[in-house]
Design an enzyme around this catalytic site. Structure first.
Site, PDB file in Angstrom:
ATOM      1  N   HIS A 271     -29.772 -27.709  -5.773  1.00  0.00           N
ATOM      2  CA  HIS A 271     -28.783 -26.674  -6.071  1.00  0.00           C
ATOM      3  C   HIS A 271     -29.385 -25.490  -6.810  1.00  0.00           C
ATOM      4  CE1 HIS A 271     -26.065 -29.786  -4.819  1.00  0.00           C
ATOM      5  NE2 HIS A 271     -26.533 -30.573  -5.755  1.00  0.00           N
ATOM      6  N   ARG A 328     -22.767 -12.373 -15.544  1.00  0.00           N
ATOM      7  CA  ARG A 328     -24.071 -11.929 -16.055  1.00  0.00           C
ATOM      8  C   ARG A 328     -24.873 -11.371 -14.889  1.00  0.00           C
ATOM      9  NH1 ARG A 328     -27.218 -15.856 -13.747  1.00  0.00           N
ATOM     10  NH2 ARG A 328     -26.345 -17.960 -13.658  1.00  0.00           N
ATOM     11  N   ARG A 571     -84.467 -37.627   7.489  1.00  0.00           N
ATOM     12  CA  ARG A 571     -83.815 -38.863   7.076  1.00  0.00           C
ATOM     13  C   ARG A 571     -84.777 -39.831   6.411  1.00  0.00           C
ATOM     14  NH1 ARG A 571     -82.163 -43.824   7.063  1.00  0.00           N
ATOM     15  NH2 ARG A 571     -83.951 -44.484   8.282  1.00  0.00           N
ATOM     16  N   ASP A 572     -85.541 -40.575   7.200  1.00  0.00           N
ATOM     17  CA  ASP A 572     -86.299 -41.682   6.628  1.00  0.00           C
ATOM     18  C   ASP A 572     -87.382 -41.222   5.667  1.00  0.00           C
ATOM     19  OD1 ASP A 572     -86.732 -44.343   6.232  1.00  0.00           O
ATOM     20  OD2 ASP A 572     -87.954 -44.642   8.015  1.00  0.00           O
ATOM     21  N   ALA A 573     -87.951 -40.040   5.910  1.00  0.00           N
ATOM     22  CA  ALA A 573     -89.007 -39.562   5.027  1.00  0.00           C
ATOM     23  C   ALA A 573     -88.471 -39.346   3.619  1.00  0.00           C
ATOM     24  CB  ALA A 573     -89.615 -38.277   5.582  1.00  0.00           C
ATOM     25  N   GLN A 575     -85.707 -40.597   2.468  1.00  0.00           N
ATOM     26  CA  GLN A 575     -85.216 -41.872   1.962  1.00  0.00           C
ATOM     27  C   GLN A 575     -86.354 -42.635   1.294  1.00  0.00           C
ATOM     28  OE1 GLN A 575     -82.834 -44.289   4.600  1.00  0.00           O
ATOM     29  NE2 GLN A 575     -83.542 -46.185   3.661  1.00  0.00           N
TER      30      GLN A 575
END
Length: 1178
Positions: A271, A328, A571-573, A575
């Site tokens: 409301h 008002r 990746r693996d290097a 890692q």
């Protein structure tokens, strides 16, 4: 030359114009004495106070503000010429309701008139009377009219007397729940409670059944009492799906009344109006006439003067019902001003001075509708949580402006503190256009320009409303929000810049967010990225794959005359050397160079394995996004991933449907070659992974994990015959490529020649791929031997990322085969530049570099058989725990643990199992003999127990006995392939669960990440929701944050770059926070960061943990006004637990479950922050 006296604090010069330009009185009207107003006090706060101040200043009237103790920092007190504190020691709302204080301020400061604004005392007749009694003009109706109109029951009687239709309801405020029951019995449900002495949605509750009656009556009474100082209610029949139309009226002291047409306020929730429109769209002209004439008739009935609003409900048949008169100014008066060009506040003031409407040029025949106006109330409420108010500090505020846009606001600025004490309105945005669609377009554009950070807002919800076709058609009613649930499908703001500032501030205050194993700072210099030519990269093997499919791709690889290389640098290097910590940011920088200069590569290994979980767990990156972005930058080279068979990219078994779906989505995101392996070479697990990769359309590369030494006749378990037999099974299963995966670097040149030549002889048409690690230092020699024996592909890494536990050097292989039949066709100069980049990039990861503790490889790997990445990790761990001198013992224990477990093939996760057992033995001072002898009494690591149960598969040669039986005792054993017994995972249910927790932006990739790593993914999502896209930060900033006065740029996306400068970090405040200051794109920004170390020494209310069922947290900041249960009480699902109040709105916290209250953590009148723990249920 004219001289004027100095004007202090106001534009009093305008008063000259006001007094000299007053029109003469009409000869037909009895004139009252014209009394100019010189000083106005606004008995209100926030934006309405500022709205009145502006009007007064335009009229040359001096302004006075009042403010509560809680409003000391609010803007309205700064906008006035004078400001005075009221209600010292009172509650926040009560301060603005304290009539004696307000009148006292007015009298002491020679105030001529008081403007009440809206809310608070604006409809209190006793306040209007108090002003009158004090000799201060009340800018509004007379006290008697305020009393009549403020009493909604009396107003209703007046409407009936005036012949205005009304909704069935009580004739007087009800005083008991019994009266509400009687009314319900007479008129049926639904009914509605309304506050008798105020509006704005407070004290309003719709009731649909007897069961809801008592709770809603209590709540409505309590809200009305808190908001208006009087809890009186009346009850009436609730008209379903009406339009809420209100008419603006204006009267003077001479009996003149006119209307300024209507506003449509149908878009409401609870409301309370959210969006207001003037005029009402598609309103029948005859209905408009009835509405306006009834409004004027009602105003004349009571002798109304000044501004007011007559509100109606219009049912679906066009019948209208009077609701109430608001004596008002309304919040939404702005839209009327825009379409009529009448300044209502000016008019209010002039009427209070004694001017007539005709004097002001206001005649009904001159009032015309000009276009359409829409007002949106931007509030600090969260639509996703039932519009619960949010509080906090506004960190960023940038408004939408431009032609046709008006903003009425108060404390909407950077640094403003939104408290729970008052209304949640932040700013009113008003758009004006030639018609409804034009105004809606302007509003939508303005809202899109807003940037509000630090508190939640309803802007996304408002944008949905503005884009809704029903709204654009203008056919809305009060059920619009309830009947359009798609309005709550909120598109979250990206808020990337502010989130990144929060992250940088957090690191500056608390240090790195990822664990740092070695105290070493990133290199101060950035890696040099070699130049890349403009245009697309040259064609590569991926073009063949896309054109001819996996079989054609495999033929092309086999028919290639020279040696092919797979680059593992991505990746693996890393890692093996850098703890898998290389970030997407650094991979992307060099990716275009790789695409343009290494198109002859067989593939790039850049995904899967440990990188998947580490990306989320430690780098706070999405591994899928990494794949997507690299695919876009490297379109010509095949990508290869490591797939752990039935484990996919996890460390456990998953239901088969998860593995299949994972491969499907990986292929869709750009993965090409799936290197499928199993840590035990367990064929059923491998076949599942191969089938999943193949069905997804990927290249299947079956990888046989290598251990032992086929050239050593004494090593009989993993003999040449074993590998050849396994290869036969994999080829029979349909692998496109066969790989030997030598994780520890155990392949010696002699063994390479034996194994590869045997495979080549047996499978002449099958591509052979060899992967190794260079831990022993013999990697280059081994790979050359493989190539000469018939291998098609060998693995290498960039020179500066090769050697030790990584792969052999790319440059060494390229140089050694140059000019021979095995020539790789890779230019040496490009290898040098590539290596130089990675040498610089590696310096950024000094804190993770294995060379911090390990200075070389070691040929003892031929004895301990520790895989490359694990060798590095164990070395790191030993040194970090001060056991560097005992690493030899760790390696010895690893050998013994391996033998205890039956001499396993060691690759993740089996290598981790051996490592866990080795560390267990070292920590407990156990030899192999002692561990085996005490196996029945020892509590072995969980990974060891689960391995012996058969959870990762069956090792070659079976499980070790009697060790297995001693450890397991009565524990269950898994027979056959572990995943075969797992029921399919309901991915749709998981997606719904993720949406419920993280929002609508959940992708299929997210679902699979959560399926693999539920806890890691949840933390990753929560972390990035707070700190944003961290992969856009360079690595130095990510790890250690900026230095004070450091300037840097962050590219969010192409064409969007942030320029940031770190300015300062403040001292600790009482809340355990430090303020961190930045300059962002030339503008000052500051954020508050909790000092985690300091907060350990400070006491704070505990937070409810979202993942702990039964912990009930505060849904919003607020004050506890009622506690419904005690510890030990039994509660049902949905039962009220406590009531919170914030921003004059009450919220009942209900139980999400059935159970018993274990502990209540709050007391009445306690002030809570969002998510503060209220109670626990078990």
């Amino acid at each position: 030359m004219l001289k004027f006296r100095t004007v202090h604090g106001g534009l009093r010069l305008l008063g000259i114009r006001r007094t000299s330009t007053a029109p003469a009185a009409s000869p037909n009207v009895r004139r009252l004495e014209y009394k100019p107003i010189k000083k106005v006090m606004v008995a209100n706060r926030g934006e309405i106070a500022i709205r009145v101040f502006r009007a007064c200043t335009e009229l040359g009237i001096r302004t006075v503000a009042i403010y509560s103790e809680q409003d000391t920092g609010q803007m309205h007190r700064q906008k006035a010429d004078e400001a005075y504190l009221i209600g010292r020691g009172l509650a926040p709302v009560q301060a603005y309701l304290h009539i004696p204080d307000i009148i006292k301020v007015a009298k002491e400061n020679n105030v001529d008139a008081v403007h009440p604004g809206y809310g608070f005392l604006s409809e209190r007749a006793d306040f209007a009377q108090a002003c009158q009694d004090a000799g201060v003009r009340f800018i509004g109706p007379s006290p008697e009219v305020v009393r009549k109109m403020g009493d909604k029951v009396e107003a209703r009687a007046i409407a009936i007397a005036a012949g205005v239709p009304v909704v069935p309801g009580t004739d007087a405020p009800i005083t008991s729940l019994h009266e509400a029951h009687e009314f319900s019995n007479t008129y049926g449900f639904p009914i509605i409670f309304k506050a008798a002495y105020g509006g704005g949605g407070r004290g309003m509750r719709v009731v649909h059944s007897y069961e809801e009656l008592e709770e809603n009556y209590t709540r409505a009474y309590s809200e009305a009492l808190a908001a208006f100082g009087n809890g009186a209610l009346f009850v009436e029949k609730f008209i379903e799906k009406p339009r809420h139309i209100e008419v603006q009226i204006l009267g003077d002291q001479y009996g003149n009344i006119l209307h300024l047409y209507e506003r449509d306020c149908s878009i409401q929730r609870r409301h309370q109006k959210v969006v207001e429109i003037a005029p009402a769209a598609h309103l029948d002209p005859q209905l408009r006439t009835r509405l306006t004439s009834d409004s004027v008739k009602l105003a004349k009935q009571v002798g109304y003067e000044n501004a007011g609003t007559v509100e109606f409900l219009v049912d679906r048949h066009g019948k209208h019902y009077f609701i109430e008169v608001n004596s008002r100014l309304q919040v939404e008066h702005t839209v009327t001003e825009e379409i009529t060009d009448v300044d209502l506040v000016h008019a209010q003031i002039h009427v209070a001075e004694g001017r007539s409407l005709p004097d002001l040029g206001l005649r009904q025949e001159n009032i015309r509708i000009n276009g359409c106006a829409i007002q949106c109330r931007v509030t600090t409420e969260d639509p996703a949580r039932s519009f619960q108010p949010d509080t906090g500090r506004i960190e960023v505020f940038r408004s939408g402006e431009g032609m046709g846009i008006r903003l009425d606001n108060a404390s909407a600025f950077q640094g403003a503190v939104i408290s729970p004490h008052y209304d949640s309105l932040l700013v009113k945005v008003i758009a004006h256009g030639k018609d409804h669609p034009t105004a809606a377009t302007k509003m939508s554009r303005a809202l899109a320009e807003f940037r509000v950070r630090g508190v939640k807002t309803n802007i996304a919800f408002l944008q949905n409303v503005l884009n809704n076709q029903q709204f654009l058609a203008g056919t809305v009613d009060t059920q619009f929000i309830d009947e359009n649930p798609e309005l709550f499908q909120l598109r979250p703001a990206q808020n990337r810049a502010q989130k990144l500032l929060h992250y940088l501030g957090h690191v500056m205050v608390n240090g790195p967010t990822t664990p740092i194993p070695v105290k070493a700072s990133p290199s101060p210099t950035d890696p040099v990225v070699p130049a890349v030519p403009i245009g697309p990269p040259p064609a590569g093997f991926r073009d063949i794959l896309l054109r001819e499919g996996p079989e054609g791709f495999a033929r092309a690889v086999r028919n290639h005359p020279g040696l092919l290389l797979m680059d593992t640098t991505f990746r693996d290097a890393h890692q093996s050397l850098l703890a898998t910590r290389v970030r997407t940011h650094d991979l992307k920088k060099i990716a275009p160079y790789v695409a343009h200069n290494f198109s002859k590569l067989f593939s790039m290994e850049n995904w899967g394995g440990a990188t998947f979980d580490v990306a989320m767990r430690f780098l706070y990156e999405c591994p899928w996004r990494r794949l997507q972005e690299l695919r876009e930058l490297i379109p010509n080279i095949p990508f290869q991933m490591l797939l752990r068979g039935a484990n996919a990219v996890g460390y456990t078994n998953y239901p088969d449907n998860v593995v299949f779906k994972f491969c499907e989505v990986a292929k869709e995101n750009g993965m090409d070659v799936f290197r499928v392996f199993d840590s035990l070479n367990y064929l059923p697990n491998m076949l599942l992974g191969m089938e999943a990769a193949g069905s997804a359309g990927g290249v299947v590369e079956a990888a046989i994990s290598y251990t032992g030494d086929v050239a050593d006749p004494s090593r009989t378990k993993y003999s040449l015959q074993y590998y050849m037999g396994l290869a036969e099974e994999l080829v029979r299963a349909g692998t496109h490529i066969l790989c030997i995966k030598d994780m520890a670097g155990l392949l010696k040149p002699t063994a390479c020649t034996m194994l590869v030549s045997s495979l080549r002889d047996r499978f002449p048409d099958l591509p052979l791929h060899i992967h190794t690690h260079d831990t022993s230092g013999a990697g280059v020699a081994a790979m050359l031997a493989c190539a000469q024996a018939g291998a098609d592909v060998v693995d290498v890494a960039a020179d500066s990322m090769s050697g030790m536990t990584s792969q052999p050097s790319m440059g060494a292989l390229v140089a050694c085969t140059r000019g021979t039949p095995l020539d790789t066709e890779v230019p040496m100069e490009r290898v040098f530049d590539y290596s130089e980049y990675w040498e610089g990039a590696r310096g950024l990861y000094a804190a993770f570099d294995c060379t911090a503790t390990m200075k070389s490889g070691n040929s003892d790997v031929y004895e301990n058989e520790i895989p490359g990445g694990q060798y590095t990790n164990l070395h790191f761990q030993a040194h970090s725990m001060g056991l560097g001198s005992k690493f030899k013992e760790v390696k010895k224990a690893y050998v013994e643990a391996n033998q205890m477990l039956g001499d396993l093939i060691k690759v993740t996760p089996s290598s981790k199992i051996v490592g866990d057992l080795a560390q267990f033995m070292v920590q407990n001072g156990l030899s192999r003999a002692e561990a085996e002898a005490q196996a029945e009494e020892l509590s072995f690591p969980r990974s060891v127990v689960e391995f012996l149960q058969g959870y990762i598969g069956v090792p070659h040669g079976g499980f070790p006995e009697p060790f297995r039986s001693k450890v397991l005792k009565d524990l269950p054993r898994v027979e056959g392939r572990p995943g075969a017994s797992l029921p399919p995972l309901d991915l749709q249910a998981l997606e719904k669960e993720l949406v419920d927790r993280h929002g609508e932006e959940v992708t299929p990739e997210d679902v699979l990440s959560a399926a693999m790593y539920p806890d890691v993914f949840a933390h990753f999502k929560d972390f990035t929701a707070t700190f944003g896209p961290l992969d856009s930060l360079n690595t130095r900033l990510f790890l250690q944050g900026p230095k004070i006065a450091e300037e840097f740029e962050v590219e969010l996306e192409r064409g969007k770059t942030l320029h940031i400068k770190a300015l300062a970090v403040s001292d600790l405040n009482r809340a355990g926070q430090r303020q961190v200051f930045f300059e962002l794109n030339g503008q000052l920004r500051s954020i508050l960061v909790k000092d985690t170390q300091a907060m350990k020494e400070m006491h704070f209310h505990p937070k409810a943990l979202k993942d702990v069922k039964g912990q009930i947290g505060a849904p919003m900041p607020g004050k506890v006004i009622d506690i419904k249960v005690v510890a030990g009480a039994k509660v049902a699902k949905g039962q009220p637990l406590c009531v919170l109040s914030a921003m004059k709105m009450e919220t009942v916290v209900t139980s999400p479950m059935e159970g018993t209250v274990r502990k209540v953590h709050v007391t009445k009148d306690m002030t809570l922050e969002g998510d503060d723990l209220i109670l626990e249920i078990e």
